[in-house]
Design a protein around this motif. Sequence first.
Motif, PDB file in Angstrom:
ATOM      1  N   ASN A   1       0.807  -1.222   0.000  1.00 51.52           N
ATOM      2  CA  ASN A   1       0.000   0.000   0.000  1.00 51.52           C
ATOM      3  C   ASN A   1       0.842   1.275   0.000  1.00 51.52           C
ATOM      4  OD1 ASN A   1       1.021  -0.258   2.540  1.00 51.52           O
ATOM      5  ND2 ASN A   1      -0.909   0.082   3.631  1.00 51.52           N
ATOM      6  N   SER A   2       2.123   1.174  -0.277  1.00 53.84           N
ATOM      7  CA  SER A   2       2.985   2.360  -0.253  1.00 53.84           C
ATOM      8  C   SER A   2       2.682   3.271  -1.444  1.00 53.84           C
ATOM      9  CB  SER A   2       4.461   1.953  -0.309  1.00 53.84           C
ATOM     10  OG  SER A   2       5.287   3.098  -0.516  1.00 53.84           O
ATOM     11  N   PRO A   3       2.469   4.569  -1.207  1.00 54.61           N
ATOM     12  CA  PRO A   3       2.250   5.483  -2.336  1.00 54.61           C
ATOM     13  C   PRO A   3       3.494   5.648  -3.203  1.00 54.61           C
ATOM     14  CG  PRO A   3       2.436   6.698  -0.269  1.00 54.61           C
ATOM     15  CD  PRO A   3       2.376   5.253   0.093  1.00 54.61           C
ATOM     16  N   TYR A   4       4.650   5.237  -2.673  1.00 48.38           N
ATOM     17  CA  TYR A   4       5.916   5.338  -3.414  1.00 48.38           C
ATOM     18  C   TYR A   4       6.279   4.034  -4.120  1.00 48.38           C
ATOM     19  CZ  TYR A   4       6.726   9.758  -1.018  1.00 48.38           C
ATOM     20  OH  TYR A   4       6.622  11.046  -0.561  1.00 48.38           O
ATOM     21  N   GLN A   5       5.328   3.080  -4.114  1.00 47.92           N
ATOM     22  CA  GLN A   5       5.628   1.753  -4.654  1.00 47.92           C
ATOM     23  C   GLN A   5       6.170   1.813  -6.082  1.00 47.92           C
ATOM     24  OE1 GLN A   5       2.930  -1.724  -6.294  1.00 47.92           O
ATOM     25  NE2 GLN A   5       2.543  -1.436  -4.125  1.00 47.92           N
TER      26      GLN A   5
ATOM     27  N   ASP B   1      -1.112  14.186  -7.055  1.00 44.79           N
ATOM     28  CA  ASP B   1      -1.940  14.544  -5.908  1.00 44.79           C
ATOM     29  C   ASP B   1      -1.313  13.996  -4.630  1.00 44.79           C
ATOM     30  OD1 ASP B   1      -2.552  11.839  -5.753  1.00 44.79           O
ATOM     31  OD2 ASP B   1      -4.512  12.052  -6.709  1.00 44.79           O
ATOM     32  N   GLU B   2      -2.021  14.105  -3.511  1.00 44.64           N
ATOM     33  CA  GLU B   2      -1.460  13.683  -2.218  1.00 44.64           C
ATOM     34  C   GLU B   2      -1.221  12.182  -2.154  1.00 44.64           C
ATOM     35  OE1 GLU B   2      -5.941  13.874  -1.985  1.00 44.64           O
ATOM     36  OE2 GLU B   2      -4.311  15.163  -2.711  1.00 44.64           O
ATOM     37  N   ASN B   3      -1.872  11.410  -3.015  1.00 40.74           N
ATOM     38  CA  ASN B   3      -1.663   9.953  -3.069  1.00 40.74           C
ATOM     39  C   ASN B   3      -0.677   9.551  -4.157  1.00 40.74           C
ATOM     40  OD1 ASN B   3      -3.589   9.403  -0.982  1.00 40.74           O
ATOM     41  ND2 ASN B   3      -5.218   9.771  -2.480  1.00 40.74           N
ATOM     42  N   ARG B   4       0.008  10.541  -4.715  1.00 37.85           N
ATOM     43  CA  ARG B   4       1.002  10.345  -5.768  1.00 37.85           C
ATOM     44  C   ARG B   4       0.395   9.731  -7.029  1.00 37.85           C
ATOM     45  NH1 ARG B   4       5.599  12.019  -4.092  1.00 37.85           N
ATOM     46  NH2 ARG B   4       6.797  11.199  -5.831  1.00 37.85           N
ATOM     47  N   GLN B   5      -0.844  10.137  -7.302  1.00 36.65           N
ATOM     48  CA  GLN B   5      -1.498   9.790  -8.559  1.00 36.65           C
ATOM     49  C   GLN B   5      -1.420  11.011  -9.474  1.00 36.65           C
ATOM     50  OE1 GLN B   5      -3.063   6.468  -9.026  1.00 36.65           O
ATOM     51  NE2 GLN B   5      -1.590   6.328  -7.349  1.00 36.65           N
TER      52      GLN B   5
ATOM     53  N   LYS C   1      -2.481  13.898 -11.542  1.00 34.96           N
ATOM     54  CA  LYS C   1      -3.704  14.682 -11.727  1.00 34.96           C
ATOM     55  C   LYS C   1      -3.657  15.533 -12.989  1.00 34.96           C
ATOM     56  CE  LYS C   1      -2.270  18.453  -8.600  1.00 34.96           C
ATOM     57  NZ  LYS C   1      -2.642  19.219  -7.382  1.00 34.96           N
TER      58      LYS C   1
ATOM     59  N   GLN D   1      -1.168   5.367 -16.283  1.00 32.17           N
ATOM     60  CA  GLN D   1      -2.079   5.670 -15.172  1.00 32.17           C
ATOM     61  C   GLN D   1      -2.975   6.857 -15.525  1.00 32.17           C
ATOM     62  OE1 GLN D   1      -1.321   8.228 -11.424  1.00 32.17           O
ATOM     63  NE2 GLN D   1      -0.288   6.290 -11.038  1.00 32.17           N
TER      64      GLN D   1
END
Length: 646
Positions: free
Chosen positions: A156-160, A372-376, A378, A554
């Motif tokens: 679940n790491s946002p940096y995965q 964004d804050e979840n490293r997706q 935007k 993505q």
Amino acid sequence: MFQNNPLLAQLKQELHEQTPRVEGIVRAHEKGFGFLDTDNKKSYFIPVAKMKRVCNGDKVSGTVISNNDKESFEPESLIESALQKFIGKIDFQDRAMVIFPENMSTNLAIRCKINKQVSEKLKEGDWVVATLVSHPLQEERNQFLAEIVRFVAESNSPYQLWLKTLARYDLETHAPQIESLTINNAELDNRQDLTDVNFFTIDSEDTEDMDDAIAISKGEQGDYQLMVAIADPTAYVLQDSELDHIAKIRNFTTYLPDFNIPMLPKELANDLCSLKANQKRPAMICKMNIDETGNINSDEITFIPAWIESKAKLTYNNVSNFLENNEDLTTNNIIIKQQINYLANLAKIRMTWRQTNALVFKDNGDYRFELDENRQVKSIIKESRRIANQIVEEVMVLANQALTLQLKNKIGFGVFNIHSGFDSKYIEQVVTFLNDNGISEFNKESLLSFDGYVKLRRIIDNTPFLSTKLRKFQSSADFSIEPHPHFGLGFDAYATWTSPIRKYGDMVNHRLIKAYIRSQKLMPPDKEQLKSMNERRKMLRLAERDMAENLYAQYLSDKIDETYSAEIIDINRGGARIRLCDIGAFAFVPLSMIHSVKEEIVPFPDEGVIKIKDKVCYKLADIVTVIICQVKNQSIIAKFSDEGKK
């Protein structure tokens, strides 16, 4: 009674030797079966049961089994495994830990053990690095077995995505950690105090590792006196020290979208060596004179170890707005405002000089991912290079040219960037392509020469179709101890020193120029180090490519059926490769999505065109309108819209 019968054993051996044998590369299918692709372009079917003993990409040998006029392949021995050191995801089956290698069939679950150096308690979904311990085709053992050697990221790491990419290419994930960072006492001596000079920096808003500052004045004859200050990490990093050894291995700062890993400790890169405004910093200064036509006076180049204090941190956008739109500059320093105007004039002069005396690459702009804050992703911003970017580029080229002259004429060696133009193995194709397009004045010898290459580039650079096609025949850039031409830049030699915080080769050139100034012994760079630099640079580019492909996929995954403008950058037998103009993503358009009647559409990769009903309808560098159709893994599939070519 037949168990140890030598005649039966001999008969089996003879039958085995008479059975057709082949070797090739295994290609797995998602449904469990596979194929063996051989060098002679023939493929053999591999049944599901036999695929359990191999994996996609394995190089194997075995026998061809014929049954009712159908041939299949039975793997017998392993030549080279595709799985040696790999990344995979952890799972548990029957209480046993298994690893699913990335980019392999989802059916391939490999039993694994954990190296003692891995301290993390592994959970389902975690990503790790593993090495293959045994393979089913190896003697003695009849199974896949791997050893986990490194933890990469939690499920679940946002940096995965970033951590997996770095692990894939065995790149560091953190800045170096060194306890003591003090300036070398020898660097305090004979360092000129230039803190009263109105140096300033131009960088991005969020830049912390500022490694260059500029000061300029103008003479009565229209010439310019330019001073370029470059951060001086070699004042802190002694040759052959622990930190020097770390920098030697890393060679470069790693730049991934919103995730940078410095070559040097952050305390050095972002603070002690960074040329921050109103902070006294050690720097190497290059003083030079440039005449009104853009030529450097090679007799008046001076390098000086100094102290400086930047008077302002300016940004690209602010400087460009000041020059282009007459907006306020974020400093009240009148001298700096005057210098900005001088630099704008000098940049224009130098761009003209380089177009005449060297080569200038086409400016395609840069693309920046906003997360964004979840490293997706935007949004993706296309940033064009404005006047401030051109100023800094021209000043850095001038500074590097000045160093190149010093290394070439006074030292004789250094770390030089070299590029030899066209790859010689493609040169006949280049000649044929040019002749087919009405350019017949070049032969193989002239195209492989520096002067001939530069002459051709000046002819084709304003013809997108020709320059796009010929780009794929270029050789790769490299490093050299001796000065050799850089065909791509149009310079007979080119060395850099302007980014020593980020490039180890620039640190080497700093040490050379310092040793020359101080009349110390001059030692040529280590050839093995140059080889390491080249290999690391390739790994970094692959990592950057992988990250971009993942982030583009993505971003576009929820934009199916949306329309984009795109440029055709390559044509092959399957279709056209394109780049979306507004966001920079690469995609593929299959022939079936260009024209529905298979017999009427034919690609001509050597000519760089696609014909429909014997008429050229699309060619390299065409701007087309496309619709996103599918995003699967990192592959983006598009089709030409009804509007077609713009």
